[in-house]
Design a protein around this motif. Sequence first.
Motif, PDB file in Angstrom:
ATOM      1  N   MET A   1       0.841  -1.211   0.000  1.00 51.20           N
ATOM      2  CA  MET A   1       0.000   0.000   0.000  1.00 51.20           C
ATOM      3  C   MET A   1       0.866   1.248   0.000  1.00 51.20           C
ATOM      4  SD  MET A   1      -3.430  -0.639   2.258  1.00 51.20           S
ATOM      5  CE  MET A   1      -2.569  -0.838   3.794  1.00 51.20           C
ATOM      6  N   ASP A   2       1.937   1.239   0.770  1.00 53.91           N
ATOM      7  CA  ASP A   2       2.855   2.374   0.803  1.00 53.91           C
ATOM      8  C   ASP A   2       3.398   2.649  -0.593  1.00 53.91           C
ATOM      9  OD1 ASP A   2       4.920   4.265   1.924  1.00 53.91           O
ATOM     10  OD2 ASP A   2       6.258   2.634   1.301  1.00 53.91           O
TER      11      ASP A   2
ATOM     12  N   VAL B   1      -8.388  -0.302 -12.452  1.00 53.68           N
ATOM     13  CA  VAL B   1      -8.639  -1.470 -11.610  1.00 53.68           C
ATOM     14  C   VAL B   1      -8.913  -2.651 -12.525  1.00 53.68           C
ATOM     15  CG1 VAL B   1     -10.112  -2.480  -9.819  1.00 53.68           C
ATOM     16  CG2 VAL B   1      -9.586  -0.019  -9.770  1.00 53.68           C
ATOM     17  N   ALA B   2      -8.230  -3.745 -12.258  1.00 53.20           N
ATOM     18  CA  ALA B   2      -8.436  -4.988 -13.008  1.00 53.20           C
ATOM     19  C   ALA B   2      -8.840  -6.074 -12.015  1.00 53.20           C
ATOM     20  CB  ALA B   2      -7.165  -5.389 -13.741  1.00 53.20           C
TER      21      ALA B   2
ATOM     22  N   ILE C   1      -1.959   0.090 -12.231  1.00 49.26           N
ATOM     23  CA  ILE C   1      -3.081  -0.848 -12.261  1.00 49.26           C
ATOM     24  C   ILE C   1      -3.192  -1.534 -10.906  1.00 49.26           C
ATOM     25  CG2 ILE C   1      -4.057  -2.908 -13.342  1.00 49.26           C
ATOM     26  CD1 ILE C   1      -2.366  -2.092 -15.849  1.00 49.26           C
ATOM     27  N   VAL C   2      -4.363  -1.451 -10.322  1.00 45.61           N
ATOM     28  CA  VAL C   2      -4.666  -2.157  -9.079  1.00 45.61           C
ATOM     29  C   VAL C   2      -5.301  -3.488  -9.464  1.00 45.61           C
ATOM     30  CG1 VAL C   2      -6.024  -2.140  -6.956  1.00 45.61           C
ATOM     31  CG2 VAL C   2      -5.002  -0.005  -7.814  1.00 45.61           C
TER      32      VAL C   2
ATOM     33  N   PRO D   1     -11.634  -2.825  -0.157  1.00 47.47           N
ATOM     34  CA  PRO D   1     -11.678  -1.877   0.967  1.00 47.47           C
ATOM     35  C   PRO D   1     -10.784  -0.645   0.730  1.00 47.47           C
ATOM     36  CG  PRO D   1     -11.550  -4.107   1.806  1.00 47.47           C
ATOM     37  CD  PRO D   1     -11.311  -4.189   0.311  1.00 47.47           C
ATOM     38  N   MET D   2      -9.632  -0.821   0.095  1.00 47.91           N
ATOM     39  CA  MET D   2      -8.764   0.318  -0.202  1.00 47.91           C
ATOM     40  C   MET D   2      -9.417   1.218  -1.261  1.00 47.91           C
ATOM     41  SD  MET D   2      -4.884   0.465  -1.716  1.00 47.91           S
ATOM     42  CE  MET D   2      -5.415   0.118  -3.403  1.00 47.91           C
ATOM     43  N   LEU D   3     -10.028   0.606  -2.253  1.00 47.94           N
ATOM     44  CA  LEU D   3     -10.716   1.389  -3.286  1.00 47.94           C
ATOM     45  C   LEU D   3     -11.892   2.153  -2.691  1.00 47.94           C
ATOM     46  CD1 LEU D   3     -10.590  -1.308  -6.101  1.00 47.94           C
ATOM     47  CD2 LEU D   3      -9.206   0.782  -5.951  1.00 47.94           C
ATOM     48  N   ASP D   4     -12.587   1.535  -1.734  1.00 46.36           N
ATOM     49  CA  ASP D   4     -13.672   2.227  -1.030  1.00 46.36           C
ATOM     50  C   ASP D   4     -13.118   3.386  -0.210  1.00 46.36           C
ATOM     51  OD1 ASP D   4     -15.463   0.391  -2.123  1.00 46.36           O
ATOM     52  OD2 ASP D   4     -15.570  -0.831  -0.290  1.00 46.36           O
TER      53      ASP D   4
END
Length: 186
Positions: free
Chosen positions: A112-113, A166-167, A132-133, A142-145
Amino acid sequence: MTKSICVFCGARKGNDPAFGQAAIDFGQILAKNEWRLVYGAGDVGLMGAVAEGAQGSGAATFGVIPEHLMQREGGKRDLDQFIITDDMHSRKKLMFINSDAVVLLPGGAGSMDEFFEVLTWAQLKLHSRPIIVANIAGYWQPMLDLIDHIIASGFADPSMTNLFSVAQTVGEIETTLRSALNTATV
């Protein structure tokens, strides 16, 4: 000219076999497209799995690891290029400088960092590389939220979500990279 893909991912495998399989499959996708793997040089967790998939399928590999993680992450010395840095920041910078795009596979706080640092650099217009996530099995939802919450709370502009894709599957990562690498300016 060969494109290089920086992969941020966990030094652990996680508890869903889909994560490890996605890492191996993505390593194979790198080789199929003649893209070079740029990653944290670990031989454990998803890092080891993506390297296994890449090397086993003939992809070029470029690994960067800080000295203090050599024992913990088992530096994978059989890479095409293996660099030991003094610290984590130097590792991230060297990985980023040597890549044309960034892919975030499942991982922990370190992943995440790494993601948020390159996202911040994009937000500050310091680069325009594709990010690309890989939301494998919904891992990053949860991170996208949280990013949506940050925007809704007024701490970022809605355009922030245009700075990354996002994929949901390895196939979507490949399709997104192919498209982005044909149009991206680095």
